[in-house]
Design a protein around this motif. Structure first.
Motif, mmCIF file in Angstrom:
data_model
loop_
_atom_site.group_PDB
_atom_site.id
_atom_site.type_symbol
_atom_site.label_atom_id
_atom_site.label_comp_id
_atom_site.label_asym_id
_atom_site.label_seq_id
_atom_site.Cartn_x
_atom_site.Cartn_y
_atom_site.Cartn_z
ATOM 1 N N PRO A 348 0.806 -1.217 0.000
ATOM 2 C CA PRO A 348 0.000 0.000 0.000
ATOM 3 C C PRO A 348 0.844 1.274 0.000
ATOM 4 C CG PRO A 348 0.036 -0.969 2.183
ATOM 5 C CD PRO A 348 0.755 -1.935 1.289
ATOM 6 N N ASN A 349 2.109 1.147 0.386
ATOM 7 C CA ASN A 349 2.990 2.323 0.483
ATOM 8 C C ASN A 349 4.311 2.070 -0.229
ATOM 9 O OD1 ASN A 349 3.705 0.319 2.243
ATOM 10 N ND2 ASN A 349 4.340 1.695 3.884
ATOM 11 N N PRO A 350 4.330 2.010 -1.561
ATOM 12 C CA PRO A 350 5.560 1.674 -2.288
ATOM 13 C C PRO A 350 6.702 2.651 -2.033
ATOM 14 C CG PRO A 350 3.642 1.535 -3.722
ATOM 15 C CD PRO A 350 3.192 2.204 -2.481
ATOM 16 N N SER A 351 6.421 3.948 -2.023
ATOM 17 C CA SER A 351 7.491 4.925 -1.874
ATOM 18 C C SER A 351 8.178 4.799 -0.521
ATOM 19 C CB SER A 351 6.936 6.346 -2.043
ATOM 20 O OG SER A 351 6.362 6.508 -3.317
ATOM 21 N N GLU A 352 7.393 4.668 0.537
ATOM 22 C CA GLU A 352 7.969 4.532 1.872
ATOM 23 C C GLU A 352 8.763 3.241 2.002
ATOM 24 O OE1 GLU A 352 4.963 5.346 1.154
ATOM 25 O OE2 GLU A 352 4.720 7.376 1.959
ATOM 26 N N LEU A 353 8.261 2.191 1.369
ATOM 27 C CA LEU A 353 8.948 0.910 1.468
ATOM 28 C C LEU A 353 10.284 0.941 0.721
ATOM 29 C CD1 LEU A 353 8.380 -1.834 2.789
ATOM 30 C CD2 LEU A 353 7.449 -2.619 0.616
ATOM 31 N N LEU A 354 10.294 1.546 -0.454
ATOM 32 C CA LEU A 354 11.527 1.622 -1.228
ATOM 33 C C LEU A 354 12.536 2.584 -0.612
ATOM 34 C CD1 LEU A 354 10.026 1.693 -4.841
ATOM 35 C CD2 LEU A 354 11.235 -0.200 -3.753
ATOM 36 N N GLY A 355 12.071 3.568 0.144
ATOM 37 C CA GLY A 355 12.980 4.509 0.797
ATOM 38 C C GLY A 355 13.337 4.138 2.215
ATOM 39 N N SER A 356 12.953 2.937 2.651
ATOM 40 C CA SER A 356 13.200 2.512 4.032
ATOM 41 C C SER A 356 14.651 2.082 4.239
ATOM 42 C CB SER A 356 12.258 1.361 4.387
ATOM 43 O OG SER A 356 12.529 0.242 3.557
ATOM 44 N N LYS A 357 15.017 1.934 5.501
ATOM 45 C CA LYS A 357 16.363 1.457 5.839
ATOM 46 C C LYS A 357 16.566 0.024 5.382
ATOM 47 C CE LYS A 357 19.588 1.046 9.707
ATOM 48 N NZ LYS A 357 19.941 -0.346 9.427
ATOM 49 N N ALA A 358 15.477 -0.741 5.360
ATOM 50 C CA ALA A 358 15.593 -2.124 4.907
ATOM 51 C C ALA A 358 16.032 -2.184 3.443
ATOM 52 C CB ALA A 358 14.250 -2.844 5.093
#
Length: 484
Positions: A348-358
């Protein structure tokens, strides 16, 4: 812009010139067909005055020249037109006779010419015959003083009345020539205007100016790429495959001192061929012996697994969420040193997931497990996902489709990368129109694969298969050193 630039615009929009030319010729033909034929009847008058002696003749000639100008107006007067209609009614009114009658005089002469135009040949001739007789009578009346019996001016018919045997209009040849010339000029102007206001990316030079980066590749358009997008099988020997190999070489040497090992592939708009190019570049690098990892980071509309025929159910999304280890979801493609990490489930949140520390930690780990990591990202102008991924890579590759994306859109995408200090490695002009000369050069040097290999002894074949199997097993074990 020089003359060559205008010629390029005209050649690019040749269809505008052709359509405009055909439309003008068609309009000229319609006008010619619909215009009724017109005939011209004419009569020429000679104006003189009785004279005695040379001096008197000179004065009389000068007097007549001045009078001829008035006679031209008298020919188109209401009085003469009404008398013609009253004498010989031919279905015309006095106003119609006046409108179709014209006069002309020759400077320094005493000749006066009257022409009458009509759609009926016989009516034109009869009208001029009546006109000439009535005009002679009218001039005699006007030029005869009350106290004299003879007029001061003598008017004689010296030419005609006669009518043309063929219509003077329409003239098909002239109309078509004029229409064609006007259509050609209008078409050339429209083609140049269309080229000047056309903001779409048309050539490699414009792409380099818009992005401010070097051109690393020019991938030619091939209709067969729609059904077979990958450069494998028969497509491996195509001009498109050779262009991808040139791009592979340019990518490896774009910066020898600081080579890019993690490359984000993106575009300004959707549908410019970035995913296909990502897959083909990864295949080309693997063919050269590099350990390649292809990641589908377009979590909104992933297509890498579809193109490669792999399962996309579990992938990058699941790894970033911590549900699985990357080594468990990476899939090997073909018999080359190419591993693929599909996108996985849509978050649901592609941008946040791709910009995460993980994601940052994952790319650091994968950098040590493969020679080159190719990341397919989302379009730049649609969402911010592409910028988020490009920031974490060593550099970005901007793909642009020729004739589709505008210069302003490409410039905006490049500016978005520069604004966050992304290293733009270069740009690629995709689906480009390659000159015939370049295509001929490639065909001349294209490698032709034999239809069937020559037979080899059984022991040599077994040895070759055993050696190949050992090499493949070693390469598989080497590529499987991914973080788990």
């Amino acid at each position: 812009m020089d003359a060559r630039g205008y010629l390029r615009l005209i050649r690019r929009h040749w269809w505008i010139v052709l359509v405009t030319l055909m439309a003008a010729l068609g309009a000229a033909a319609v006008v010619t067909v619909r215009t009724p034929p017109r005939y011209v009847a004419s009569v020429t008058f000679f104006v003189t005055t009785p004279s005695q002696g040379v001096s008197t003749a000179y004065q009389g000639g000068f007097f007549v020249q001045q009078r001829v100008k008035s006679y031209a107006d008298l020919l188109t007067s209401d009085r003469l037109a009404q008398s013609v209609v009253a004498e010989n009614p031919l279905g015309l009114t006095a106003d119609q006779v006046q409108s179709r009658l014209s006069t002309s005089t020759q400077p320094e002469t005493v000749l006066l010419r009257a022409t009458f135009t009509d759609t009926d040949q016989n009516r034109a001739l009869k009208t001029v015959e009546t006109l000439s007789a009535k005009f002679v009578d009218l001039v005699q009346k006007v030029e005869t003083p009350p106290d004299q019996k003879s007029p001061l001016v003598k008017l004689e018919v010296v030419g005609g009345p006669r009518v043309t045997s063929s219509p003077v209009s329409p003239q098909p040849t002239r109309n078509l020539l004029v229409g064609g010339l006007l259509g050609l000029l209008l078409g050339l102007g429209l083609a140049v205007l269309r080229g000047l206001i056309d903001d779409r990316m048309r050539d490699a030079a414009a792409l380099q100016r818009a992005t401010g980066s070097p051109l690393l590749g020019e991938i030619p358009f091939e209709a067969a790429a729609r059904s077979a997008p990958l450069i494998v099988g028969e497509a491996a020997n195509s001009a498109r495959a050779e262009a991808v190999r040139k791009l592979r070489t340019n990518l490896r040497f774009v910066d020898v001192h600081e080579p890019a090992r993690v490359i984000a592939v993106t575009s300004a708009l959707q549908g410019e061929g970035k995913t296909t190019l990502s897959c083909n570049v990864a295949i080309a690098l693997a063919e050269a012996g590099w350990r390649v990892l292809l990641i589908d980071a377009d979590l909104r509309q992933p297509k890498v697994a579809h193109y490669l025929g792999l399962d996309s159910g579990v992938g990058l999304t699941d790894v970033l969420l911590g549900d699985v280890q990357v080594g468990d979801v990476v899939q090997r493609w073909g018999d080359k040193s190419l591993l693929v990490l599909p996108s996985g489930a849509a978050p649901p949140n592609p941008s946040e997931l791709l910009g995460s520390k993980a994601m940052a930690d994952l790319l650091i780990a994968l950098r040590e497990s493969a020679d080159i990591v190719i990341i397919d990202t989302a379009p730049m102008l649609a969402v911010t996902d592409g910028v988020v991924v490009a920031v974490q890579a060593d550099g970005a590759l901007l793909v642009t489709q020729q004739g589709r994306t505008s210069r302003s859109q490409v410039a905006t995408a490049a500016a978005a990368l520069h604004s966050v200090s992304v290293r733009l490695l270069g740009c690629v002009l995709n689906m480009a129109k390659v000159p015939k000369a370049d295509a001929y050069q490639y065909e001349s040097y294209r490698v032709t694969v034999p239809a069937a290999p020559a037979a080899v002894p059984a022991d040599r074949a077994r040895a070759a298969r055993h050696g190949a199997g050992s090499e493949t097993d070693d390469r598989t074990r080497e590529l499987s050193r991914l973080p788990r």
